[in-house]
Design a protein around this motif. Structure first.
Motif, PDB file in Angstrom:
ATOM      1  N   TYR A   1       0.584  -1.256  -0.130  1.00 49.15           N
ATOM      2  CA  TYR A   1       0.129   0.028  -0.106  1.00 49.15           C
ATOM      3  C   TYR A   1       0.927   1.462  -0.406  1.00 49.15           C
ATOM      4  CZ  TYR A   1      -3.523  -3.764   1.546  1.00 49.15           C
ATOM      5  OH  TYR A   1      -3.922  -5.064   1.340  1.00 49.15           O
ATOM      6  N   PRO A   2       1.534   1.719  -1.172  1.00 48.83           N
ATOM      7  CA  PRO A   2       2.439   2.185  -1.654  1.00 48.83           C
ATOM      8  C   PRO A   2       1.155   4.382  -1.525  1.00 48.83           C
ATOM      9  CG  PRO A   2       2.148   1.828  -3.415  1.00 48.83           C
ATOM     10  CD  PRO A   2       1.011   0.756  -2.263  1.00 48.83           C
ATOM     11  N   GLY A   3      -0.372   3.590  -1.218  1.00 46.61           N
ATOM     12  CA  GLY A   3      -0.848   4.935  -2.066  1.00 46.61           C
ATOM     13  C   GLY A   3      -0.945   5.375  -3.211  1.00 46.61           C
ATOM     14  N   GLY A   4      -1.954   6.166  -3.457  1.00 45.02           N
ATOM     15  CA  GLY A   4      -3.216   6.459  -4.577  1.00 45.02           C
ATOM     16  C   GLY A   4      -1.568   7.116  -5.663  1.00 45.02           C
ATOM     17  N   GLU A   5      -1.169   7.383  -6.056  1.00 47.11           N
ATOM     18  CA  GLU A   5      -0.542   8.620  -6.569  1.00 47.11           C
ATOM     19  C   GLU A   5       0.886   7.623  -6.922  1.00 47.11           C
ATOM     20  OE1 GLU A   5       2.217  12.697  -6.117  1.00 47.11           O
ATOM     21  OE2 GLU A   5       1.419  12.060  -4.940  1.00 47.11           O
ATOM     22  N   ALA A   6       1.906   7.209  -5.960  1.00 44.55           N
ATOM     23  CA  ALA A   6       2.241   5.928  -6.332  1.00 44.55           C
ATOM     24  C   ALA A   6       1.812   4.746  -7.792  1.00 44.55           C
ATOM     25  CB  ALA A   6       2.884   5.192  -4.885  1.00 44.55           C
ATOM     26  N   THR A   7       0.912   5.003  -7.225  1.00 43.45           N
ATOM     27  CA  THR A   7       0.352   3.377  -8.109  1.00 43.45           C
ATOM     28  C   THR A   7       0.404   4.204  -9.829  1.00 43.45           C
ATOM     29  OG1 THR A   7      -2.185   3.811  -7.876  1.00 43.45           O
ATOM     30  CG2 THR A   7      -0.685   2.205  -6.661  1.00 43.45           C
ATOM     31  N   ALA A   8      -0.063   4.966  -9.930  1.00 47.92           N
ATOM     32  CA  ALA A   8      -0.166   6.251 -11.120  1.00 47.92           C
ATOM     33  C   ALA A   8       0.804   6.143 -11.378  1.00 47.92           C
ATOM     34  CB  ALA A   8      -1.069   7.340 -10.702  1.00 47.92           C
ATOM     35  N   VAL A   9       1.781   7.097 -10.813  1.00 45.86           N
ATOM     36  CA  VAL A   9       3.587   7.139 -10.941  1.00 45.86           C
ATOM     37  C   VAL A   9       3.669   5.623 -12.322  1.00 45.86           C
ATOM     38  CG1 VAL A   9       6.082   7.743 -10.463  1.00 45.86           C
ATOM     39  CG2 VAL A   9       3.819   8.956  -9.342  1.00 45.86           C
ATOM     40  N   PHE A  10       3.634   4.299 -11.126  1.00 52.79           N
ATOM     41  CA  PHE A  10       4.339   3.273 -11.665  1.00 52.79           C
ATOM     42  C   PHE A  10       3.598   2.243 -12.498  1.00 52.79           C
ATOM     43  CE2 PHE A  10       7.220   4.565  -8.342  1.00 52.79           C
ATOM     44  CZ  PHE A  10       8.396   4.440  -8.568  1.00 52.79           C
ATOM     45  N   ALA A  11       2.519   2.899 -13.044  1.00 49.92           N
ATOM     46  CA  ALA A  11       1.483   2.255 -13.743  1.00 49.92           C
ATOM     47  C   ALA A  11       2.198   1.268 -14.656  1.00 49.92           C
ATOM     48  CB  ALA A  11       0.118   3.184 -14.199  1.00 49.92           C
ATOM     49  N   ASP A  12       2.743   1.679 -15.379  1.00 50.23           N
ATOM     50  CA  ASP A  12       3.709   1.056 -16.582  1.00 50.23           C
ATOM     51  C   ASP A  12       4.242  -0.461 -15.950  1.00 50.23           C
ATOM     52  OD1 ASP A  12       2.111   2.922 -18.436  1.00 50.23           O
ATOM     53  OD2 ASP A  12       4.087   3.646 -19.133  1.00 50.23           O
ATOM     54  N   GLU A  13       5.073  -0.333 -15.160  1.00 51.34           N
ATOM     55  CA  GLU A  13       6.068  -1.349 -14.488  1.00 51.34           C
ATOM     56  C   GLU A  13       4.566  -1.949 -14.039  1.00 51.34           C
ATOM     57  OE1 GLU A  13       9.599  -0.070 -13.056  1.00 51.34           O
ATOM     58  OE2 GLU A  13       8.462   1.779 -12.988  1.00 51.34           O
ATOM     59  N   LEU A  14       3.397  -1.644 -13.368  1.00 51.25           N
ATOM     60  CA  LEU A  14       2.869  -2.508 -12.710  1.00 51.25           C
ATOM     61  C   LEU A  14       1.902  -3.499 -13.247  1.00 51.25           C
ATOM     62  CD1 LEU A  14       2.343   0.307  -9.508  1.00 51.25           C
ATOM     63  CD2 LEU A  14       3.697  -2.556  -9.336  1.00 51.25           C
ATOM     64  N   ALA A  15       2.118  -3.535 -14.792  1.00 52.42           N
ATOM     65  CA  ALA A  15       0.970  -3.838 -15.507  1.00 52.42           C
ATOM     66  C   ALA A  15       0.219  -5.012 -15.757  1.00 52.42           C
ATOM     67  CB  ALA A  15       1.379  -3.368 -17.307  1.00 52.42           C
ATOM     68  N   GLY A  16       1.693  -6.130 -14.717  1.00 49.77           N
ATOM     69  CA  GLY A  16       1.431  -7.258 -14.484  1.00 49.77           C
ATOM     70  C   GLY A  16       0.942  -7.668 -13.431  1.00 49.77           C
ATOM     71  N   PHE A  17      -0.207  -6.737 -12.390  1.00 46.53           N
ATOM     72  CA  PHE A  17      -0.514  -7.385 -11.246  1.00 46.53           C
ATOM     73  C   PHE A  17      -1.352  -6.747 -11.382  1.00 46.53           C
ATOM     74  CE2 PHE A  17       4.544  -7.224 -10.836  1.00 46.53           C
ATOM     75  CZ  PHE A  17       4.814  -8.224 -10.366  1.00 46.53           C
ATOM     76  N   ASP A  18      -2.126  -7.128 -10.121  1.00 47.76           N
ATOM     77  CA  ASP A  18      -3.302  -6.848 -10.166  1.00 47.76           C
ATOM     78  C   ASP A  18      -3.349  -4.704  -8.659  1.00 47.76           C
ATOM     79  OD1 ASP A  18      -6.404  -5.654  -9.149  1.00 47.76           O
ATOM     80  OD2 ASP A  18      -6.596  -7.483  -7.983  1.00 47.76           O
ATOM     81  N   VAL A  19      -3.558  -3.583  -9.930  1.00 48.59           N
ATOM     82  CA  VAL A  19      -3.168  -2.787  -8.672  1.00 48.59           C
ATOM     83  C   VAL A  19      -4.625  -1.862  -8.720  1.00 48.59           C
ATOM     84  CG1 VAL A  19      -2.355  -0.631  -9.057  1.00 48.59           C
ATOM     85  CG2 VAL A  19      -0.886  -3.059 -10.196  1.00 48.59           C
TER      86      VAL A  19
END
Length: 135
Positions: free
Chosen positions: A86-104
């Motif tokens: 749980y890094p916060g909504g801003e972090a998941t937006a910043v790293f969205a491309d790299e997190l594409a393979g995960f449930d976010v």
């Protein structure tokens, strides 16, 4: 049929539902309270976060292991099928491309138990949280 835990008296929807009886006071207590099969993964993510955030305080906040520096930076927790980071909504937006393979979802990264933890990415997310939130 609802079920009431005989130890803590809380009522749940499912018979034998996993939960905490009381709140853990330390990250060690939190990890020890989890199912044995999950503990190594929790220890692994803990080590990744400690390395990425050596100057952050480790504590329990919102009943989850938390790293803070002035304010909460990042949390993690065990769930039935995944580890939640749980890094916060801003972090998941910043790293969205790299997190594409995960449930976010906003502020939450679900890391399945059957996949290797992306240690390098977790470390970068944690460092970003320190730089962004920990000033």
């Amino acid at each position: 049929m609802k079920w009431t835990c005989p130890a803590c008296g809380r009522t749940f929807e499912r018979q034998g539902q996993s939960h905490y009886c009381g709140k853990p006071q330390t990250v060690d207590e939190y990890i020890a309270a989890q199912e044995e099969s999950v503990r190594p993964r929790l220890s692994e993510i803990r080590a990744i976060l400690k390395e990425a955030l050596p100057d952050a305080e480790e504590c329990i906040s919102w009943s989850m292991p938390t790293y803070r520096k002035g304010k909460n930076l990042i949390h993690f927790a065990a769930s039935k099928k995944h580890l939640g980071l749980y890094p916060g909504g801003e972090a998941t937006a910043v790293f969205a491309d790299e997190l594409a393979g995960f449930d976010v979802s906003k502020g939450t990264i679900r890391l399945p138990y059957d996949r290797e933890l992306p240690a390098e990415l977790i470390g970068r997310v944690a460092k970003w949280c320190r730089e962004t939130y920990g000033r």
